[in-house]
Design a protein around this motif. Structure first.
Motif, PDB file in Angstrom:
ATOM      1  N   MET A  75     -15.530  -1.088   5.043  1.00  0.00           N
ATOM      2  CA  MET A  75     -15.506  -2.476   4.589  1.00  0.00           C
ATOM      3  C   MET A  75     -16.006  -3.382   5.715  1.00  0.00           C
ATOM      4  N   PRO A  76     -17.024  -4.193   5.433  1.00  0.00           N
ATOM      5  CA  PRO A  76     -17.652  -4.986   6.490  1.00  0.00           C
ATOM      6  C   PRO A  76     -16.709  -5.906   7.256  1.00  0.00           C
ATOM      7  N   HIS A  77     -15.709  -6.442   6.602  1.00  0.00           N
ATOM      8  CA  HIS A  77     -14.823  -7.387   7.268  1.00  0.00           C
ATOM      9  C   HIS A  77     -13.492  -6.754   7.659  1.00  0.00           C
ATOM     10  N   LYS A  78     -13.477  -5.441   7.708  1.00  0.00           N
ATOM     11  CA  LYS A  78     -12.239  -4.739   8.000  1.00  0.00           C
ATOM     12  C   LYS A  78     -11.665  -5.211   9.338  1.00  0.00           C
ATOM     13  N   MET A  79     -10.418  -5.649   9.331  1.00  0.00           N
ATOM     14  CA  MET A  79      -9.823  -6.276  10.500  1.00  0.00           C
ATOM     15  C   MET A  79      -9.208  -5.311  11.490  1.00  0.00           C
ATOM     16  N   GLU A  80      -9.009  -4.060  11.101  1.00  0.00           N
ATOM     17  CA  GLU A  80      -8.240  -3.153  11.939  1.00  0.00           C
ATOM     18  C   GLU A  80      -8.800  -3.021  13.354  1.00  0.00           C
ATOM     19  N   PHE A  91       1.975  -1.718   9.638  1.00  0.00           N
ATOM     20  CA  PHE A  91       1.032  -2.547   8.893  1.00  0.00           C
ATOM     21  C   PHE A  91      -0.368  -1.935   8.977  1.00  0.00           C
ATOM     22  N   MET A  92      -0.741  -1.491  10.160  1.00  0.00           N
ATOM     23  CA  MET A  92      -2.068  -0.903  10.351  1.00  0.00           C
ATOM     24  C   MET A  92      -2.215   0.383   9.526  1.00  0.00           C
ATOM     25  N   ARG A  93      -1.178   1.219   9.524  1.00  0.00           N
ATOM     26  CA  ARG A  93      -1.229   2.461   8.732  1.00  0.00           C
ATOM     27  C   ARG A  93      -1.367   2.142   7.246  1.00  0.00           C
ATOM     28  N   MET A  94      -0.639   1.138   6.788  1.00  0.00           N
ATOM     29  CA  MET A  94      -0.704   0.762   5.373  1.00  0.00           C
ATOM     30  C   MET A  94      -2.105   0.245   5.032  1.00  0.00           C
ATOM     31  N   GLY A  95      -2.687  -0.539   5.929  1.00  0.00           N
ATOM     32  CA  GLY A  95      -4.041  -1.045   5.701  1.00  0.00           C
ATOM     33  C   GLY A  95      -5.058   0.075   5.639  1.00  0.00           C
ATOM     34  N   ALA A 101      -7.806   4.893   0.167  1.00  0.00           N
ATOM     35  CA  ALA A 101      -7.628   5.009  -1.290  1.00  0.00           C
ATOM     36  C   ALA A 101      -8.879   4.536  -2.018  1.00  0.00           C
ATOM     37  N   PHE A 102      -9.491   3.441  -1.547  1.00  0.00           N
ATOM     38  CA  PHE A 102     -10.702   2.955  -2.204  1.00  0.00           C
ATOM     39  C   PHE A 102     -11.873   3.914  -1.985  1.00  0.00           C
ATOM     40  N   ASP A 103     -11.946   4.563  -0.824  1.00  0.00           N
ATOM     41  CA  ASP A 103     -12.986   5.580  -0.630  1.00  0.00           C
ATOM     42  C   ASP A 103     -12.795   6.737  -1.600  1.00  0.00           C
ATOM     43  N   ALA A 131       3.554  -2.770  -1.588  1.00  0.00           N
ATOM     44  CA  ALA A 131       4.532  -2.362  -0.571  1.00  0.00           C
ATOM     45  C   ALA A 131       4.382  -3.204   0.694  1.00  0.00           C
ATOM     46  N   CYS A 132       3.162  -3.440   1.100  1.00  0.00           N
ATOM     47  CA  CYS A 132       2.916  -4.227   2.305  1.00  0.00           C
ATOM     48  C   CYS A 132       3.397  -5.671   2.112  1.00  0.00           C
ATOM     49  N   HIS A 133       3.086  -6.251   0.959  1.00  0.00           N
ATOM     50  CA  HIS A 133       3.509  -7.630   0.687  1.00  0.00           C
ATOM     51  C   HIS A 133       5.033  -7.724   0.582  1.00  0.00           C
ATOM     52  N   ALA A 134       5.700  -6.635   0.223  1.00  0.00           N
ATOM     53  CA  ALA A 134       7.159  -6.633   0.155  1.00  0.00           C
ATOM     54  C   ALA A 134       7.790  -6.605   1.549  1.00  0.00           C
ATOM     55  N   ILE A 135       7.060  -6.103   2.526  1.00  0.00           N
ATOM     56  CA  ILE A 135       7.582  -5.958   3.885  1.00  0.00           C
ATOM     57  C   ILE A 135       7.199  -7.134   4.779  1.00  0.00           C
TER      58      ILE A 135
END
Length: 156
Positions: A75-80, A91-95, A101-103, A131-135
């Motif tokens: 993803m071009p704008h991937k922030m990791e 958070f990084m693992r979830m991202g 998953a999309f790949d 899950a991420c938004h819940a945490i």
């Protein structure tokens, strides 16, 4: 297919409306640039997910694969890459799990998996987001003389 899209949207709205009490999520305190980048990536993921759903409703696996691939690890704008030191490891693992998953969605769409299978995968990918938004919640670091702001607005 439109029923599925409406169900997902209704679920999100109802879940948000039913939230009660004090927000117990962990605040991610970011500077303005980091916050904008993170929210921008989330908007890309949401828009891309909508595009995948539309492609699946048309049974256009080539378009579904193309949209999913754009949300994957490349993803071009991937922030990791430049926020690793700022964000919690979980958070990084979830991202990363979301991008992977999309790949996988793209790979399966390219190999001709059926729409039902693709929707199940997309549901699992969205589960990572939920899950991420819940945490976590997004906050901004205070400037001199200001209090930290937690939470984020979807009106951007």
């Amino acid at each position: 297919m439109k029923k599925i899209i409406l169900f997902v949207l209704a679920f999100v709205v109802l879940t948000s409306a039913m939230a009660e009490g004090v927000d117990q999520r962990q605040a991610l305190l970011l500077n303005e640039m980091q916050r904008d980048h993170l929210l921008g990536e989330m908007r890309l993921l949401l828009t891309g997910t909508g595009a995948i759903l539309e492609a699946l409703s048309q049974e256009d696996m080539a378009a579904a694969a193309r949209h999913a691939r754009s949300l994957g690890m490349e993803m071009p704008h991937k922030m990791e890459g430049h926020m690793e030191d700022v964000m919690p490891e979980q958070f990084m693992r979830m991202g990363m799990a979301v991008h992977q998953a999309f790949d996988k969605i793209a790979q399966d769409a390219e190999s001709g998996k059926d729409t039902r299978h693709m929707l199940q995968q997309l549901s699992r990918a969205l589960g990572h987001c939920t899950a991420c938004h819940a945490i976590y919640q997004i906050g901004t670091q205070p400037s001199a003389g200001q209090k930290a702001h937690t939470g984020h607005s979807h009106a951007q």
